[in-house]
Scaffold this active site. Structure first.
Site, PDB file in Angstrom:
ATOM      1  N   CYS A 194       0.854  -1.183   0.000  1.00 58.45           N
ATOM      2  CA  CYS A 194       0.000   0.000   0.000  1.00 58.45           C
ATOM      3  C   CYS A 194       0.888   1.230   0.000  1.00 58.45           C
ATOM      4  O   CYS A 194       1.535   1.543   1.001  1.00 58.45           O
ATOM      5  CB  CYS A 194      -0.913   0.001   1.234  1.00 58.45           C
ATOM      6  SG  CYS A 194      -1.959   1.462   1.361  1.00 58.45           S
ATOM      7  N   GLU A 209      -4.176   0.702  -5.673  1.00 58.01           N
ATOM      8  CA  GLU A 209      -3.275  -0.401  -5.995  1.00 58.01           C
ATOM      9  C   GLU A 209      -3.149  -0.487  -7.510  1.00 58.01           C
ATOM     10  O   GLU A 209      -4.094  -0.195  -8.241  1.00 58.01           O
ATOM     11  CB  GLU A 209      -3.783  -1.718  -5.418  1.00 58.01           C
ATOM     12  CG  GLU A 209      -2.746  -2.824  -5.412  1.00 58.01           C
ATOM     13  CD  GLU A 209      -1.475  -2.430  -4.673  1.00 58.01           C
ATOM     14  OE1 GLU A 209      -0.491  -2.048  -5.352  1.00 58.01           O
ATOM     15  OE2 GLU A 209      -1.458  -2.501  -3.439  1.00 58.01           O
TER      16      GLU A 209
END
Length: 391
Positions: free
Chosen positions: A2, A112
């Protein structure tokens, strides 16, 4: 992994998202916080941690700088902005933080990237009901050479859920309910922490593609989370390559390849088409017959000419025209005799060669002339040899 997130929450929203809205809370260094749709490591974010009298919403920098880092070193916030949950109990940078330095990070959603060949397509991931996501995190403090204390944090990651493994093999540790939040923040027993580090498998987590401009740190605003349509698979280069190919058919071949007359040599210096073969053959046969008739009449002529030349009686007292050459009487001599003989014999030789050529063409058709053998050498020997041999 992340590395980008959206955090537009107010400090009060952070406390509420962590189920601490009834607790006493302190707000520290909030002047550094800037809500953003594109938060990256090195940015300030509100973090909820334990405090003496309750909890604190503390604004910290994303990207852990361990407390034992040299004071003269320049902090690298991209080096440890994530920590693998499987190894936090083993690595020195994280192991010492587990007992008392656990914290919570609340965000609206995170980004993402899906790798597609040489390009990457970003996706925005969030809860379906738009409630904030709460991540498990660890924080630390470091003092630089100027005596300034800097608080930093890292977000824990785990294996990707079955719903998101197509996108990436890692995802943040999401604490989806009050019990998991309380356990991570308050429970002193490390044995109870391990079940919290599992992938989030509930179906209320959704996603959609967003613009690739999110990769730029300067790109910010609501456009970051605007959904974009993905290009259809048939628009890819490979699909275009195969769709451009069409099966070959007889009709298509006829349209694209016009049928033209095939030209082949029939006589020297003459080209004719297949469509006129019959007419050409008929004309050639007629010419051949005419020439054969003339040649038979001429065939006996050279012998008489030869005899008269030998006797010296040919053209006595008469003028003979030989293609521009005028000869008179015996005074011309042997040289004149031969020139006269050659002039008279030349048309007959030319006619004979034409007849032979036409007969060969007729026998061979349009596939080319028949190659003459050695047996025809006597017919084509030079006139000079013929004249003097008879002498």
């Amino acid at each position: 992994m992340c590395g980008r997130a959206r955090c537009t929450l107010r400090p009060e929203d952070v406390r509420r998202a962590c189920h601490r809205h009834g607790s006493t809370a302190r707000f520290l260094h909030l002047e550094c916080y800037r809500p953003s749709y594109n938060v990256a490591p090195g940015s300030y974010m509100p973090v909820l941690r334990r405090d003496k009298d309750g909890v604190a919403v503390h604004c910290m920098k994303w990207g852990l700088v361990p407390g034992f880092t040299k004071k003269t070193d320049k902090p690298d916030f991209f080096k440890m902005f994530n920590a693998r949950s499987e190894s936090v109990a083993e690595k020195a940078s994280f192991r010492r933080l587990l007992p008392k330095n656990r914290c919570l990070v609340a965000v609206d959603g995170f980004y993402e990237w899906k790798k597609e060949g040489s390009k990457k397509q970003p996706y925005y991931i969030h809860f379906k009901d738009e409630r904030p996501l709460v991540f498990a995190a660890l924080f630390d403090s470091w003092q630089n050479s100027g005596g300034e204390t800097l608080y930093t944090f890292t977000i824990l990651t785990t294996a990707s859920s079955s719903a998101l493994d197509w996108l990436h093999d890692r995802m943040p540790v999401i604490l989806g309910d009050k019990d998991s939040v309380d356990t991570w923040l308050d429970d002193p027993s490390a044995s109870k922490l391990q079940p919290l580090l599992a992938p989030y498998e509930k179906s209320d987590l959704v996603w959609y593609p967003v613009t690739s401009a999110i990769g730029k740190l300067s790109f910010d605003g609501p456009e970051c989370i605007q959904q974009i349509p993905l290009k259809a698979s048939q628009n890819s280069l490979i699909s275009k390559f195969f769709s451009a190919k069409q099966p070959k058919t007889e009709e298509r071949d006829k349209e694209t390849i016009p049928a033209g007359p095939k030209e082949e040599p029939l006589l020297e210096g003459v080209l004719v088409s297949d469509s006129n073969d019959d007419e050409i053959k008929q004309v050639d046969e007629e010419k051949a017959e005419a020439l054969v008739g003339e040649s038979s009449a001429i065939a006996s002529h050279p012998e008489s000419v030869k005899k008269e030349v030998e006797e010296g009686t040919y053209g006595e007292g008469e003028s003979v025209e030989t293609g521009g050459l005028e000869l008179t009487g015996k005074s011309s001599g042997r040289k004149r005799d031969y020139e006269l003989f050659s002039a008279q014999e030349k048309p007959w030789k030319q006619q004979q060669s034409v007849v032979v050529r036409l007969q060969d063409d007729k026998s061979c058709g349009k596939h080319g002339r028949k190659k003459q053998g050695k047996g025809n050498s006597k017919e084509t020997q030079s006139t000079l040899h013929f004249f003097f041999d008879e002498k």
